[in-house]
Design a protein around this motif. Structure first.
Motif, PDB file in Angstrom:
ATOM      1  N   UNK A 149       0.819  -1.222   0.000  1.00 55.84           N
ATOM      2  CA  UNK A 149       0.000   0.000   0.000  1.00 55.84           C
ATOM      3  C   UNK A 149       0.847   1.265   0.000  1.00 55.84           C
ATOM      4  N   UNK A 150       2.131   1.117   0.319  1.00 53.84           N
ATOM      5  CA  UNK A 150       3.058   2.252   0.337  1.00 53.84           C
ATOM      6  C   UNK A 150       4.469   1.686   0.218  1.00 53.84           C
ATOM      7  N   UNK A 151       5.433   2.553  -0.102  1.00 52.05           N
ATOM      8  CA  UNK A 151       6.802   2.062  -0.294  1.00 52.05           C
ATOM      9  C   UNK A 151       7.820   3.022   0.302  1.00 52.05           C
ATOM     10  N   UNK A 152       9.002   2.462   0.518  1.00 49.99           N
ATOM     11  CA  UNK A 152      10.155   3.240   0.990  1.00 49.99           C
ATOM     12  C   UNK A 152      11.151   3.288  -0.161  1.00 49.99           C
ATOM     13  N   UNK A 153      11.788   4.445  -0.375  1.00 51.77           N
ATOM     14  CA  UNK A 153      12.827   4.511  -1.406  1.00 51.77           C
ATOM     15  C   UNK A 153      14.098   5.105  -0.836  1.00 51.77           C
ATOM     16  N   UNK A 154      15.195   4.355  -0.903  1.00 54.58           N
ATOM     17  CA  UNK A 154      16.484   4.917  -0.471  1.00 54.58           C
ATOM     18  C   UNK A 154      17.123   5.565  -1.706  1.00 54.58           C
ATOM     19  N   UNK A 155      18.165   6.378  -1.497  1.00 53.74           N
ATOM     20  CA  UNK A 155      18.708   7.231  -2.574  1.00 53.74           C
ATOM     21  C   UNK A 155      17.601   8.113  -3.127  1.00 53.74           C
ATOM     22  N   UNK A 166       7.247  12.128  -8.368  1.00 54.30           N
ATOM     23  CA  UNK A 166       6.156  12.601  -9.243  1.00 54.30           C
ATOM     24  C   UNK A 166       5.257  11.442  -9.667  1.00 54.30           C
ATOM     25  N   UNK A 167       5.861  10.297  -9.953  1.00 58.92           N
ATOM     26  CA  UNK A 167       5.055   9.144 -10.399  1.00 58.92           C
ATOM     27  C   UNK A 167       4.161   8.641  -9.273  1.00 58.92           C
ATOM     28  N   UNK A 168       4.714   8.578  -8.054  1.00 60.91           N
ATOM     29  CA  UNK A 168       3.928   8.099  -6.916  1.00 60.91           C
ATOM     30  C   UNK A 168       2.799   9.086  -6.620  1.00 60.91           C
ATOM     31  N   UNK A 169       3.078  10.390  -6.753  1.00 58.74           N
ATOM     32  CA  UNK A 169       2.035  11.400  -6.506  1.00 58.74           C
ATOM     33  C   UNK A 169       0.898  11.225  -7.509  1.00 58.74           C
ATOM     34  N   UNK A 170       1.241  10.970  -8.760  1.00 58.70           N
ATOM     35  CA  UNK A 170       0.235  10.735  -9.808  1.00 58.70           C
ATOM     36  C   UNK A 170      -0.676   9.567  -9.451  1.00 58.70           C
ATOM     37  N   UNK A 210      -1.231   8.607  -6.384  1.00 59.01           N
ATOM     38  CA  UNK A 210      -1.697   8.788  -5.015  1.00 59.01           C
ATOM     39  C   UNK A 210      -1.152   7.676  -4.113  1.00 59.01           C
ATOM     40  N   UNK A 211       0.112   7.355  -4.326  1.00 59.12           N
ATOM     41  CA  UNK A 211       0.744   6.219  -3.659  1.00 59.12           C
ATOM     42  C   UNK A 211       1.760   6.764  -2.652  1.00 59.12           C
ATOM     43  N   UNK A 212       1.587   6.509  -1.355  1.00 54.01           N
ATOM     44  CA  UNK A 212       2.513   7.075  -0.362  1.00 54.01           C
ATOM     45  C   UNK A 212       3.937   6.528  -0.514  1.00 54.01           C
ATOM     46  N   UNK A 213       4.893   7.453  -0.479  1.00 52.90           N
ATOM     47  CA  UNK A 213       6.298   7.082  -0.669  1.00 52.90           C
ATOM     48  C   UNK A 213       7.132   7.719   0.442  1.00 52.90           C
ATOM     49  N   UNK A 214       7.921   6.891   1.129  1.00 56.60           N
ATOM     50  CA  UNK A 214       8.843   7.410   2.154  1.00 56.60           C
ATOM     51  C   UNK A 214      10.214   7.528   1.501  1.00 56.60           C
ATOM     52  N   UNK A 215      10.691   8.753   1.387  1.00 55.12           N
ATOM     53  CA  UNK A 215      11.958   8.996   0.696  1.00 55.12           C
ATOM     54  C   UNK A 215      13.084   9.106   1.714  1.00 55.12           C
ATOM     55  N   UNK A 236      11.522  18.126  -0.419  1.00 53.84           N
ATOM     56  CA  UNK A 236      10.301  18.826   0.018  1.00 53.84           C
ATOM     57  C   UNK A 236       9.898  19.862  -1.027  1.00 53.84           C
ATOM     58  N   UNK A 237      10.893  20.525  -1.637  1.00 48.13           N
ATOM     59  CA  UNK A 237      10.567  21.536  -2.657  1.00 48.13           C
ATOM     60  C   UNK A 237       9.950  20.883  -3.895  1.00 48.13           C
ATOM     61  N   UNK A 238      10.163  19.585  -4.053  1.00 48.10           N
ATOM     62  CA  UNK A 238       9.557  18.867  -5.185  1.00 48.10           C
ATOM     63  C   UNK A 238       8.188  18.287  -4.820  1.00 48.10           C
ATOM     64  N   UNK A 239       7.762  18.556  -3.605  1.00 49.57           N
ATOM     65  CA  UNK A 239       6.428  18.109  -3.189  1.00 49.57           C
ATOM     66  C   UNK A 239       6.406  16.806  -2.412  1.00 49.57           C
ATOM     67  N   UNK A 240       7.596  16.259  -2.056  1.00 47.31           N
ATOM     68  CA  UNK A 240       7.606  14.995  -1.304  1.00 47.31           C
ATOM     69  C   UNK A 240       7.046  15.230   0.099  1.00 47.31           C
ATOM     70  N   UNK A 241       6.155  14.320   0.514  1.00 49.41           N
ATOM     71  CA  UNK A 241       5.503  14.484   1.817  1.00 49.41           C
ATOM     72  C   UNK A 241       6.331  13.849   2.940  1.00 49.41           C
TER      73      UNK A 241
END
Ligand SMILES: NC(=O)c1ccc[n+]([C@@H]2O[C@H](COP(=O)([O-])OP(=O)(O)OC[C@H]3O[C@@H](n4cnc5c(N)ncnc54)[C@H](OP(=O)(O)O)[C@@H]3O)[C@@H](O)[C@H]2O)c1
Length: 354
Positions: free
Chosen positions: A157-163, A174-178, A180-185, A197-202
């Motif tokens: 239901x959600x993912x973590x991305x390192x790097x 941007x793809x995850x936002x499209x 509506x998929x929660x992404x932990x960066x 954050x300036x790119x819109x990452x939550x």
């Protein structure tokens, strides 16, 4: 009128693998070589731009998963114009078109004036996609898309991305936002937190903070992030997997630390059914099939045209400036790609609408 193809071209040549990246770069040479001839089902691409990706550095170091017979021309992807074909329906259809192209296999790569591509490894560029963006259309954007599709189809239901601050990571936001998929960066410096954050990452976490593992555990639990896209390896693999909820999967798809995956709590594997696996774009593309790739590439090009994804470029270099450019990239990967422009930097806007 068809373009005259010369007999000889200039190309970057890799003659020996060197584990130390600075030494590997220092040993690259620029040589005159015969222009390769396309066979049936292949095209000759006059390369306008080609990036250096982490997989290119790994090839120079002899550490990539698919090595090549030396001496060879490096470069796994690029963009340019099809100036000759070896015949075949698809190859003939590509004639004269601007394309993104990639190499899968053991032959000369894209850090050269000309490159032979399999026609089915070429993507025609839409008129509004700048060639420089086309040069990075295949490896990073399709991998980001492939990872997201893999996790979603496995039911995460959600993912973590390192790097997270990598070019791929910025596209994935941007793809995850499209979707509506929660992404932990996950990033490693405070400036990178600000950048994302300036790119819109939550959700952005800094792995250098002392409380990182606890923060990640709390957030992954709350969002039910049962997939992780892990590009660092070393202790990061275990730190991330250990923090994830039961029945999670970590997909290791990069090894930026150049270390073996470690720090994995066996209890998580045994009692909480966590799994560790890998992801390689080449394999995923084969499973996806030509039609699926064509559709995905169309979607990615629309995202480039709309400005939703882009490859940041920190420097453009000629063949003679390659070593200097690659050293700059190694020192500041977050700063963007270094683009190799074999026919000169002045030509970057030819054959484009903008
Ligand atoms: N498996 C596949 O099929 C596949 C396909 C495409 C890409 N990839 C992988 O995807 C990853 C991202 O590629 P990219 O081209 O988007 O990268 P990139 O734009 O060159 O960026 C690399 C990022 O990783 C960070 N980084 C480097 N070494 C690190 C370390 N030891 N620990 C933590 N962070 C580190 C850099 O941060 P600093 O600026 O702080 O160094 C930078 O933000 C790479 O690992 C690449 O190999 C895999």
């Amino acid at each position: 009128m068809a373009e005259q193809v010369p007999e000889k071209m200039r190309a970057v040549v890799l003659s020996e693998y060197r584990e130390d990246v600075a030494e590997a770069i220092a040993r690259l040479t620029v040589q005159e070589r015969p222009v390769p001839k396309p066979g049936r089902g292949q095209v000759l691409v006059k390369i306008a731009a080609s990036p250096c990706n982490p997989s290119d550095l790994l090839l120079l170091q002899g550490k990539y998963g698919t090595l090549k017979t030396l001496p060879t021309v490096p470069g796994w992807e690029g963009a340019g114009t099809v100036v000759a074909t070896g015949g075949g329906l698809l190859a003939r259809w590509l004639s004269g078109k601007r394309v993104a192209c990639a190499l899968l296999g053991d032959r000369g790569g894209t850090w050269a004036e000309y490159f032979v591509a399999d026609a089915d490894n070429c993507i025609p560029l839409k008129a509004d996609v700048p060639t420089e963006q086309g040069a990075g259309l295949i490896i990073n954007p399709l991998t980001a898309m492939g990872l997201l599709q893999t996790a979603r189809s496995a039911g995460s239901l959600a993912a973590i991305h390192t790097a997270g601050a990598s070019q791929l990571g910025r596209m994935m936001i941007a793809m995850a936002a499209d979707l509506d998929y929660p992404l932990i960066n996950v990033v490693r410096r405070d400036e990178q937190v600000e950048l994302l954050r300036s790119l819109g990452a939550k959700h952005v976490l800094n792995s250098s903070r002392e409380d990182f593992a606890a923060e990640l555990k709390a957030l992954a639990g709350r969002l039910r992030a049962t997939a992780a896209f892990e590009a660092i390896a070393g202790d990061m693999t275990g730190t991330v997997l250990n923090a994830m909820p039961p029945r999670s999967t970590a997909y290791v798809y990069g090894g930026l630390s150049e270390e073996a995956c470690g720090n994995i709590d066996p209890i998580g594997l045994i009692f909480h059914e966590k799994t560790l696996t890998g992801f390689y774009l080449g394999k995923w593309l084969k499973r996806r099939g030509a039609l699926g790739i064509f559709r995905d590439a169309g979607r990615l090009q629309r995202m480039i045209i709309d400005g939703r994804i882009a490859t940041a470029i920190q420097r453009r270099v000629t063949l003679d400036e390659v070593a200097d450019g690659l050293n700059q990239y190694v020192k500041n990967m977050t700063g963007g790609k270094v683009l190799i422009m074999p026919h000169g930097i002045h030509q970057r806007s030819t054959n484009e609408n903008r």
